[in-house]
Design an enzyme around this catalytic site. Structure first.
Site, PDB file in Angstrom:
ATOM      1  N   ARG B  54     -48.008 -24.805  60.164  1.00 15.15           N
ATOM      2  CA  ARG B  54     -47.418 -26.062  59.752  1.00 15.15           C
ATOM      3  C   ARG B  54     -48.477 -27.069  59.363  1.00 15.15           C
ATOM      4  NH1 ARG B  54     -43.434 -25.627  62.551  1.00 15.15           N
ATOM      5  NH2 ARG B  54     -44.281 -23.703  63.523  1.00 15.15           N
ATOM      6  N   THR B  55     -49.586 -27.219  59.926  1.00 14.66           N
ATOM      7  CA  THR B  55     -50.430 -28.140  59.403  1.00 14.66           C
ATOM      8  C   THR B  55     -51.103 -28.020  58.084  1.00 14.66           C
ATOM      9  OG1 THR B  55     -51.021 -28.780  61.658  1.00 14.66           O
ATOM     10  CG2 THR B  55     -52.388 -29.417  59.980  1.00 14.66           C
ATOM     11  N   LYS B  83     -70.685 -14.895  56.865  1.00 12.65           N
ATOM     12  CA  LYS B  83     -72.076 -14.769  56.559  1.00 12.65           C
ATOM     13  C   LYS B  83     -73.068 -15.618  57.412  1.00 12.65           C
ATOM     14  CE  LYS B  83     -70.847 -13.743  52.012  1.00 12.65           C
ATOM     15  NZ  LYS B  83     -70.680 -14.380  50.495  1.00 12.65           N
ATOM     16  N   ARG B 104     -59.930 -27.651  59.937  1.00 13.35           N
ATOM     17  CA  ARG B 104     -59.463 -27.288  61.531  1.00 13.35           C
ATOM     18  C   ARG B 104     -60.617 -26.212  61.823  1.00 13.35           C
ATOM     19  NH1 ARG B 104     -53.803 -25.459  63.666  1.00 13.35           N
ATOM     20  NH2 ARG B 104     -53.532 -27.820  63.543  1.00 13.35           N
ATOM     21  N   HIS B 132     -56.253 -34.261  67.337  1.00 17.14           N
ATOM     22  CA  HIS B 132     -55.672 -33.833  66.218  1.00 17.14           C
ATOM     23  C   HIS B 132     -54.792 -35.271  65.665  1.00 17.14           C
ATOM     24  CE1 HIS B 132     -53.136 -31.524  63.345  1.00 17.14           C
ATOM     25  NE2 HIS B 132     -52.715 -30.756  64.348  1.00 17.14           N
TER      26      HIS B 132
END
Lengths: 143, 306
Positions: B54-55, B83, B104, B132
């Site tokens: 959802r975010t 990498k 995130r 958040h």
């Protein structure tokens, strides 16, 4: 009474909390110095009862923030021609960079190795610092 | 002035700056068509090192609805992270193309590392169990819209308050408002971190109590903010299994709450709110999700200065 001569040029770290002198010696890496270093433990002190003293007969760079973190009670005296030309009272630094390491395994500094380790003083009395990234609080009493 | 700023932590914006964001979000809600092209030619980079539905969708939808474009990755295995590229290098590269970035990351403070390495606005979309802040914008806008004010509220936060980043951000943000009382409902093991208790609540003299019983708290709450016990934050599976269903809000427990208490949840939910509560007029969590997109539209506009 132990007598130690005064130094002509260098640094005297005085009023070190008894027992913390060795931490400063280790931090400065002067245990292997080739110049003269005098380390006096448990000298009598009017103010504190006992203190450690470190006399360094050389000009060396000292990180005052790091020393303040190890022992905010200590003073750093700069000596030139046997005279104290500058006296610095150490204190807990407001911000320290790359001195304390964050122990929180969830902190980004555990993976981003080039990120500077930044901590800010949040509680002077309890000597607590907070990580700039994850906000974890550490006390530096044992530093 | 929010143009060019980062949003990394809930207190990065002043109360009046937050009010500006909310006012713009309310304008967008009323007439979204007026904003359909304001970000034309702008590029949002979504750097999701951890799964999110959802975010990420909310940010992508927000940018598309503003007429902008989106690039990015939704899991690190599909990027150069696999990498071994550092966050600092990734953000410097992304800043060559994008105008604004959303990150995130499972590690706490990762968006801050990104922000320290670029002048492009960086938005924290959740960093591990830490913060958040855009969920908090959503929560505040929802509360403000329903209750009419962010002052004089008794707010219960329930569930995983240790790793629940949405609760940390919400507590920090609400602690700035007048007359806020917190009731922190969690098992002993999942209580708020020390820095929240000491630096946010105790030092600032905020009223808070820590309790284990949801039933005990329900009758006095204006808002109940439920959270999921997050499996991904536990190092030990046994602890997760033991704690995951500690709190379940159902119709029976809702009888203990007063009639205008709001139930919020950052979503996704698992078992902590029974489906039967969805039809209760006090359940606002789906409405909350909708506000999320609008407030992110407003945030993107403010940070881009469009």
């Amino acid at each position: 009474m132990v007598l130690v001569n005064s130094i002509a040029k260098g640094i005297v770290i005085d009023h070190v909390s008894a027992g913390r002198g060795i931490k400063i010696i280790n931090h400065l890496g002067i245990d292997k110095a080739e110049y003269t270093v005098a380390f006096i433990m448990n000298a009598s002190s009017n103010k504190y009862g006992k203190k450690d003293i470190i006399k360094i007969e050389n000009e060396i760079d000292v990180d005052l923030a790091a020393l303040g973190l190890i022992d905010p009670q200590a003073t750093v005296n700069i000596i030139e021609s046997h005279v104290i030309t500058r006296k610095i009272n150490l204190k807990l630094p407001e911000k320290v960079v790359n001195i304390i390491t964050c122990k929180n395994p969830r902190c980004v500094t555990s993976v981003e190795k080039n990120a500077p380790q930044i901590f800010r003083l949040v509680d002077k009395e309890n000597r607590e610092y907070q990580c700039e990234y994850c906000d974890d609080i550490v006390d530096v009493k044992g530093e | 002035m929010l143009k060019g700023r980062h949003l990394l932590e809930p207190l990065d914006f002043s109360i009046s700056e937050l009010d500006d964001v909310f006012a713009l979000a309310e304008e967008i809600i009323i007439q979204p068509e007026l904003f359909a092209r304001v970000c034309s030619g702008k590029l949002l980079a979504t750097l999701f090192y951890e799964p999110s539905t959802r975010t990420r969708f909310s940010f992508e939808a927000a940018m598309y609805k503003l007429g902008g474009q989106v690039i990015g990755f939704s899991e690190p295995n599909s990027s150069s992270v696999v990498k071994g590229e550092s966050i600092a290098d990734t953000i410097r590269t992304v800043a060559c193309y994008a105008d604004i970035a959303v990150m995130r990351h499972p590690k706490e403070g990762a968006p801050k590392v990104a922000a320290y390495n670029t002048s492009m606005p960086v938005i924290n979309a959740g960093d591990g169990g830490h913060q958040h802040p855009t969920q908090t914008l959503t929560d505040l806008l929802t509360i403000k819209s329903i209750k009419g004010s962010l002052n004089n509220l008794t707010v219960g936060l329930c569930g995983d308050l240790k790793f629940g980043r949405t609760t940390h951000s919400l507590i920090e943000a609400l602690a700035r408002y007048e007359g806020i009382r917190f009731v922190l409902i969690s098992p002993e093991e999942l209580r708020v971190p020390d820095y929240i208790r000491k630096e946010v609540l105790t030092k600032k003299g905020r009223s808070f109590t820590e309790v284990e019983s949801m039933e005990e708290a329900l009758p006095i709450l204006d808002i109940l903010y439920m959270t999921r016990v997050q499996k991904e934050r536990f190092f030990n599976e046994e602890d997760y299994v033991r704690l995951k269903d500690r709190y379940i809000l159902d119709a029976e427990k809702m009888k203990l709450a007063h009639e205008d208490m709001m139930v919020l949840h950052p979503l996704p939910r698992v078992n902590e709110i029974a489906v039967e509560v969805d039809n209760d007029p006090r359940a606002f969590y789906f409405q909350q999700a909708k506000y999320g997109m609008f407030v992110r539209m407003a945030l993107i506009m403010k940070l881009l200065g469009v």
